[in-house]
Design an enzyme around this catalytic site. Structure first.
Site, PDB file in Angstrom:
ATOM      1  N   GLU A 166       0.447  -1.312   0.165  1.00 21.14           N
ATOM      2  CA  GLU A 166      -0.240   0.045  -0.126  1.00 21.14           C
ATOM      3  C   GLU A 166       1.159   1.112  -0.083  1.00 21.14           C
ATOM      4  O   GLU A 166       0.693   2.038  -1.051  1.00 21.14           O
ATOM      5  CB  GLU A 166      -0.607   0.469   1.322  1.00 21.14           C
ATOM      6  CG  GLU A 166      -1.919  -1.189   1.578  1.00 21.14           C
ATOM      7  CD  GLU A 166      -1.550  -2.462   2.028  1.00 21.14           C
ATOM      8  OE1 GLU A 166      -2.068  -2.872   2.836  1.00 21.14           O
ATOM      9  OE2 GLU A 166       0.351  -2.661   1.850  1.00 21.14           O
ATOM     10  N   CYS A 190       0.233   0.065   8.016  1.00 25.65           N
ATOM     11  CA  CYS A 190      -0.565   0.132   6.058  1.00 25.65           C
ATOM     12  C   CYS A 190      -1.730   0.787   6.217  1.00 25.65           C
ATOM     13  O   CYS A 190      -2.576   1.885   5.237  1.00 25.65           O
ATOM     14  CB  CYS A 190      -0.753  -0.986   5.600  1.00 25.65           C
ATOM     15  SG  CYS A 190       0.977  -1.263   4.770  1.00 25.65           S
ATOM     16  N   ALA A 198      19.841 -47.864  -8.569  1.00 26.09           N
ATOM     17  CA  ALA A 198      19.780 -48.056  -7.547  1.00 26.09           C
ATOM     18  C   ALA A 198      21.165 -48.218  -6.899  1.00 26.09           C
ATOM     19  O   ALA A 198      21.506 -47.942  -5.782  1.00 26.09           O
ATOM     20  CB  ALA A 198      19.462 -49.987  -7.867  1.00 26.09           C
ATOM     21  N   LEU A 249      21.101 -26.771  -2.893  1.00 26.75           N
ATOM     22  CA  LEU A 249      20.352 -26.869  -2.631  1.00 26.75           C
ATOM     23  C   LEU A 249      19.814 -25.073  -2.808  1.00 26.75           C
ATOM     24  O   LEU A 249      19.131 -24.462  -1.868  1.00 26.75           O
ATOM     25  CB  LEU A 249      19.620 -27.077  -1.317  1.00 26.75           C
ATOM     26  CG  LEU A 249      19.856 -28.807  -1.198  1.00 26.75           C
ATOM     27  CD1 LEU A 249      19.820 -29.108   0.520  1.00 26.75           C
ATOM     28  CD2 LEU A 249      18.862 -29.279  -1.807  1.00 26.75           C
TER      29      LEU A 249
END
Length: 385
Positions: free
Chosen positions: A67, A102, A182, A222
């Site tokens: 805002e 706000c 695997a 990551l």
């Protein structure tokens, strides 16, 4: 002048649930990867003559909210906001945090009406922002695009209402459900488009979580690399005995690292902890009764430090533990058009005694991403007895 530049006053009532709020939602999306732990909020101010006079979205934590940014935008253009209609995707705040309320800024600006997509779930606001506006004689309305606004801030809502982040588990699988061969080889099952898309989901998250097994086998970073972001998510590792190698790439900056461990009688624990802390990691001890990390306590801890969305990219053992504990809120699965045969699955769940005890999910979205499919699924609650 584009269709977003002007909203005819004659048709304002018809547009309250459409274009102005949808533009505010588009602005709110720009706060992804920027505003955490604050919610992603967008704001559009439409002047008395029907023209857009101000736009804004939430900035970084401690910066201006949507805002205020929109009011500043209007002021920079020399536009009046007196009597204007404000479209904002979340109820304006009413408390003093890092910034002033706000709601007070809108009252001081003399706007005439505030249309909000959804109420703020923060107990410090929870209707008080709207009440402050109404007390100042400003007309208020709720509801347009509420579903979309909630989806954009699903993590913030989760943290406010449950005290823990929204947990989204990501996996890339073959048609026969394999996440790796695997021997652990998994690069790459899906195509480049899916990998880029996966990083866009990482960008949404306040933290990316994995297990120590994945860290030791794959040495992942990551982080967010394939899409632009203003900040890197925290990296979190479930590591009961602090076996993360000091050379692990995820320990490198930028961004912070948090390791969750369990108390043990291992004589080398203190030494390993000291080495990892010297590398900048924060160690949190959250032991469970079975000597492993208490996953639910971990989520509560992450909520307490402001993590809204937790993005999980882990192996089949940790995935199974999170699923079995009922802690997964959403699955993000990329399916490649290939067959791998014997290998590792999405989750190493315990054998079922019957089909009635299976974990069931509902598709919420299915999209084609390059040559792969992207599936979004949410758990189906078990039937009430």
């Amino acid at each position: 002048m584009t269709r977003h530049e002007r909203y005819s006053g004659l048709h304002m009532n018809a547009l309250l649930s459409d274009e102005p709020m949808r533009e505010a939602l588009a602005l709110a999306e720009r706060a992804i990867g920027l505003s955490d732990p604050n919610p992603r909020v967008g704001c559009v101010i439409v002047g008395a003559e029907g023209a857009v006079v101000g736009r804004g979205h939430t900035q970084e934590a401690g910066g201006a909210h949507a805002e205020v940014m929109a009011l500043r935008d209007a002021a920079s253009r020399g536009e009046s906001v007196v009597g204007a209609t404000v479209f904002v995707t979340l109820e304006p705040c009413s408390h003093h945090g890092r910034t002033p309320p706000c709601a007070d800024a809108l009252v001081a600006a003399g706007v005439g009406r505030v249309v909000m997509a959804m109420r703020d779930p923060n107990p410090l606001v929870a209707g008080q922002g709207a009440a402050r506006l109404a007390a100042a004689g400003i007309a208020i309305a709720f509801g347009p695009c509420e579903t979309e606004a909630h989806a954009l801030n699903v993590g913030f809502v989760s943290r406010m209402e449950r005290g823990r982040p929204w947990l989204r588990m990501k996996a890339a699988v073959s048609l026969d459900g394999r996440t790796a061969l695997a021997d652990g080889t998994s690069q790459w099952i899906t195509g480049e488009a899916a990998r880029i898309d996966g990083h866009a989901w990482r960008k949404r998250a306040g933290a990316v979580l994995s297990g120590v097994g994945t860290v030791r086998e794959d040495d992942p970073r990551l982080d967010v690399r394939h899409v632009r972001t203003a900040r890197q998510p925290m990296r979190v590792v479930v590591d009961s005995r602090l076996e993360t190698p000091p050379s692990a790439r995820l320990l490198a900056p930028p961004g912070c690292v948090r390791l969750y461990a369990a108390a043990t009688e291992d004589g080398g624990l203190a030494q390993r902890r000291a080495v990892l802390e010297a590398r900048g990691a924060v160690i949190a001890m959250r032991p469970s009764a079975n000597g492993k990390v208490d996953l639910e306590a971990m989520l509560q801890d992450l909520g307490a430090i402001g993590i809204n969305e937790l993005h999980v990219e882990a192996g089949e053992k940790l995935n199974a533990s999170l699923l079995a504990a009922g802690l997964v809120d959403e699955l993000l699965v990329y399916v490649a058009p290939s067959l791998l045969g014997p290998g590792r699955g999405l989750a190493a769940l315990a054998p079922l005694a019957s089909l009635e005890t299976r974990l069931q999910f509902a598709f919420t979205q299915v999209d084609r991403i390059g040559e792969d499919l992207r599936l979004l699924l949410r758990p189906v609650p078990p039937p009430a007895h």
